[in-house]
Design a protein around this motif. Structure first.
Motif, PDB file in Angstrom:
ATOM      1  N   VAL A 202      -4.562   5.736 -10.513  1.00 54.87           N
ATOM      2  CA  VAL A 202      -3.581   5.448 -11.703  1.00 54.87           C
ATOM      3  C   VAL A 202      -3.430   6.827 -12.261  1.00 54.87           C
ATOM      4  N   THR A 203      -2.063   7.254 -12.620  1.00 56.43           N
ATOM      5  CA  THR A 203      -1.713   8.111 -13.352  1.00 56.43           C
ATOM      6  C   THR A 203      -0.807   8.168 -14.570  1.00 56.43           C
ATOM      7  N   GLY A 204      -0.874   8.776 -15.601  1.00 59.85           N
ATOM      8  CA  GLY A 204      -0.185   8.607 -16.729  1.00 59.85           C
ATOM      9  C   GLY A 204      -0.851   7.828 -18.024  1.00 59.85           C
ATOM     10  N   ALA A 205      -2.159   7.543 -17.593  1.00 59.05           N
ATOM     11  CA  ALA A 205      -3.216   7.032 -18.506  1.00 59.05           C
ATOM     12  C   ALA A 205      -3.815   7.976 -19.548  1.00 59.05           C
TER      13      ALA A 205
ATOM     14  N   CYS B 181       0.987   3.828 -22.805  1.00 57.80           N
ATOM     15  CA  CYS B 181       1.065   4.926 -21.897  1.00 57.80           C
ATOM     16  C   CYS B 181       2.065   4.386 -20.570  1.00 57.80           C
ATOM     17  N   ARG B 182       2.945   5.256 -19.950  1.00 58.77           N
ATOM     18  CA  ARG B 182       3.657   4.830 -19.004  1.00 58.77           C
ATOM     19  C   ARG B 182       2.751   5.091 -17.750  1.00 58.77           C
ATOM     20  N   LEU B 183       2.305   4.099 -16.633  1.00 57.45           N
ATOM     21  CA  LEU B 183       1.344   4.390 -15.915  1.00 57.45           C
ATOM     22  C   LEU B 183       2.256   4.303 -14.322  1.00 57.45           C
ATOM     23  N   GLN B 184       1.734   5.004 -13.663  1.00 58.39           N
ATOM     24  CA  GLN B 184       2.068   5.120 -12.170  1.00 58.39           C
ATOM     25  C   GLN B 184       0.805   4.725 -11.377  1.00 58.39           C
ATOM     26  N   VAL B 185       0.942   3.643 -10.606  1.00 58.87           N
ATOM     27  CA  VAL B 185      -0.163   3.121  -9.843  1.00 58.87           C
ATOM     28  C   VAL B 185       0.111   3.329  -8.471  1.00 58.87           C
TER      29      VAL B 185
ATOM     30  N   CYS C 256      -6.268   7.570 -21.394  1.00 56.77           N
ATOM     31  CA  CYS C 256      -7.622   7.100 -21.707  1.00 56.77           C
ATOM     32  C   CYS C 256      -8.131   5.826 -20.442  1.00 56.77           C
ATOM     33  N   LYS C 257      -9.624   5.882 -20.467  1.00 59.74           N
ATOM     34  CA  LYS C 257     -10.018   5.027 -19.387  1.00 59.74           C
ATOM     35  C   LYS C 257      -9.418   3.701 -19.579  1.00 59.74           C
ATOM     36  N   LYS C 258      -9.223   3.321 -20.736  1.00 63.74           N
ATOM     37  CA  LYS C 258      -8.991   1.735 -20.945  1.00 63.74           C
ATOM     38  C   LYS C 258      -7.548   1.542 -20.125  1.00 63.74           C
ATOM     39  N   GLY C 259      -6.745   2.580 -20.013  1.00 59.63           N
ATOM     40  CA  GLY C 259      -5.229   2.353 -19.246  1.00 59.63           C
ATOM     41  C   GLY C 259      -5.768   2.259 -17.764  1.00 59.63           C
ATOM     42  N   VAL C 260      -6.657   3.037 -17.390  1.00 62.25           N
ATOM     43  CA  VAL C 260      -6.890   3.015 -15.875  1.00 62.25           C
ATOM     44  C   VAL C 260      -7.426   1.327 -15.747  1.00 62.25           C
ATOM     45  N   ALA C 261      -8.372   1.204 -16.481  1.00 61.07           N
ATOM     46  CA  ALA C 261      -8.967  -0.361 -16.207  1.00 61.07           C
ATOM     47  C   ALA C 261      -7.781  -1.426 -16.347  1.00 61.07           C
TER      48      ALA C 261
ATOM     49  N   LYS D 282       0.742  -1.185   0.010  1.00 62.50           N
ATOM     50  CA  LYS D 282      -0.100   0.312  -0.009  1.00 62.50           C
ATOM     51  C   LYS D 282       0.921   1.034   0.095  1.00 62.50           C
ATOM     52  N   ASN D 283       0.564   2.178  -0.786  1.00 64.83           N
ATOM     53  CA  ASN D 283       1.177   3.589  -0.839  1.00 64.83           C
ATOM     54  C   ASN D 283       2.434   3.430  -1.670  1.00 64.83           C
ATOM     55  N   ALA D 284       2.831   2.119  -2.112  1.00 66.48           N
ATOM     56  CA  ALA D 284       4.067   2.198  -2.828  1.00 66.48           C
ATOM     57  C   ALA D 284       3.749   2.347  -4.352  1.00 66.48           C
ATOM     58  N   ILE D 285       4.480   3.048  -5.162  1.00 67.27           N
ATOM     59  CA  ILE D 285       3.896   3.450  -6.506  1.00 67.27           C
ATOM     60  C   ILE D 285       4.836   2.254  -7.331  1.00 67.27           C
ATOM     61  N   GLN D 286       3.868   1.758  -8.122  1.00 67.66           N
ATOM     62  CA  GLN D 286       4.155   0.785  -9.063  1.00 67.66           C
ATOM     63  C   GLN D 286       4.149   1.355 -10.663  1.00 67.66           C
ATOM     64  N   GLU D 287       5.198   1.165 -11.389  1.00 67.47           N
ATOM     65  CA  GLU D 287       5.242   1.722 -12.747  1.00 67.47           C
ATOM     66  C   GLU D 287       5.007   0.557 -13.813  1.00 67.47           C
ATOM     67  N   MET D 288       3.977   0.692 -14.744  1.00 68.71           N
ATOM     68  CA  MET D 288       3.757  -0.344 -15.756  1.00 68.71           C
ATOM     69  C   MET D 288       3.484   0.573 -16.899  1.00 68.71           C
ATOM     70  N   THR D 289       3.625  -0.434 -18.159  1.00 70.17           N
ATOM     71  CA  THR D 289       3.270   0.186 -19.349  1.00 70.17           C
ATOM     72  C   THR D 289       2.014  -0.413 -19.707  1.00 70.17           C
ATOM     73  N   CYS D 290       0.929   0.339 -20.096  1.00 71.44           N
ATOM     74  CA  CYS D 290      -0.131  -0.061 -20.663  1.00 71.44           C
ATOM     75  C   CYS D 290      -0.060  -0.639 -21.758  1.00 71.44           C
ATOM     76  N   ILE D 291      -0.772  -2.049 -22.202  1.00 68.69           N
ATOM     77  CA  ILE D 291      -0.515  -2.601 -23.534  1.00 68.69           C
ATOM     78  C   ILE D 291      -1.849  -2.701 -24.481  1.00 68.69           C
ATOM     79  N   VAL D 292      -2.814  -1.972 -23.864  1.00 69.11           N
ATOM     80  CA  VAL D 292      -4.208  -2.154 -24.512  1.00 69.11           C
ATOM     81  C   VAL D 292      -4.045  -1.412 -25.704  1.00 69.11           C
ATOM     82  N   CYS D 293      -3.341  -0.475 -26.229  1.00 67.06           N
ATOM     83  CA  CYS D 293      -3.334   0.357 -27.373  1.00 67.06           C
ATOM     84  C   CYS D 293      -2.046   0.529 -27.762  1.00 67.06           C
ATOM     85  N   PRO D 294      -1.834   1.007 -29.083  1.00 67.34           N
ATOM     86  CA  PRO D 294      -0.347   1.369 -29.486  1.00 67.34           C
ATOM     87  C   PRO D 294       0.060   2.445 -28.663  1.00 67.34           C
TER      88      PRO D 294
END
Length: 140
Positions: free
Chosen positions: A31-34, A18-22, A36-41, A3-15
């Motif tokens: 979620v930040t960095g998305a 987006c580099r996401l911080q979760v 669109c809503k698909k990145g959040v999901a 909890k409260n630790a930031i995890q970084e990931m790359t969204c693979i839903v579309c081309p």
């Protein structure tokens, strides 16, 4: 995830990729960095219930098509991939199937289906990167 630790990931839903911080705060995922809503999901699902598709091959009894490509027809839980691969690797097809023909049913909620038309003539199968010999004398 802590909890409260930031995890970084790359969204693979579309081309966009987006580099996401979760981060999870008070039981909610932020979620930040998305863009669109698909990145959040995607990020929420990746933390709570990560899933994946599988692409592989299975053996057959046919000399002109000793292996055929297969894939899942949906996504299965990421933690079940190795168990699913054990089932896939145990298969030897004894009948020719069209594209989408079911090789295995309900493997952790998905079917394993053929991705090449084994009923076509010649069958579109490959051995070592080359198409299998149809007559034994020519490479197609």
């Amino acid at each position: 995830m802590m909890k409260n630790a930031i995890q970084e990931m790359t969204c693979i839903v579309c081309p966009n990729g987006c580099r996401l911080q979760v981060v999870e705060k008070d039981g909610k995922i932020e979620v930040t960095g998305a863009t669109c809503k698909k990145g959040v999901a995607f990020a929420e699902n990746e933390l709570r219930n990560p899933t994946r598709s599988i692409a592989s091959t299975v053996k057959t009894i046919f000399p002109d098509c000793p292996y055929v490509s297969v894939k899942t027809d949906g996504e299965l839980p990421k933690g079940k991939i190795m168990q699913a691969m054990e089932q896939i690797n145990a298969v030897t097809l004894k009948e020719r199937l069209p594209i989408g023909g079911i090789v295995l049913e309900d493997v952790f909620g998905v079917n394993i289906v053929v991705t090449s038309d084994m009923t076509a003539s010649p069958a579109p199968c490959r051995i070592g990167g080359e198409q299998a010999a149809v007559s034994g004398r020519d490479k197609v």
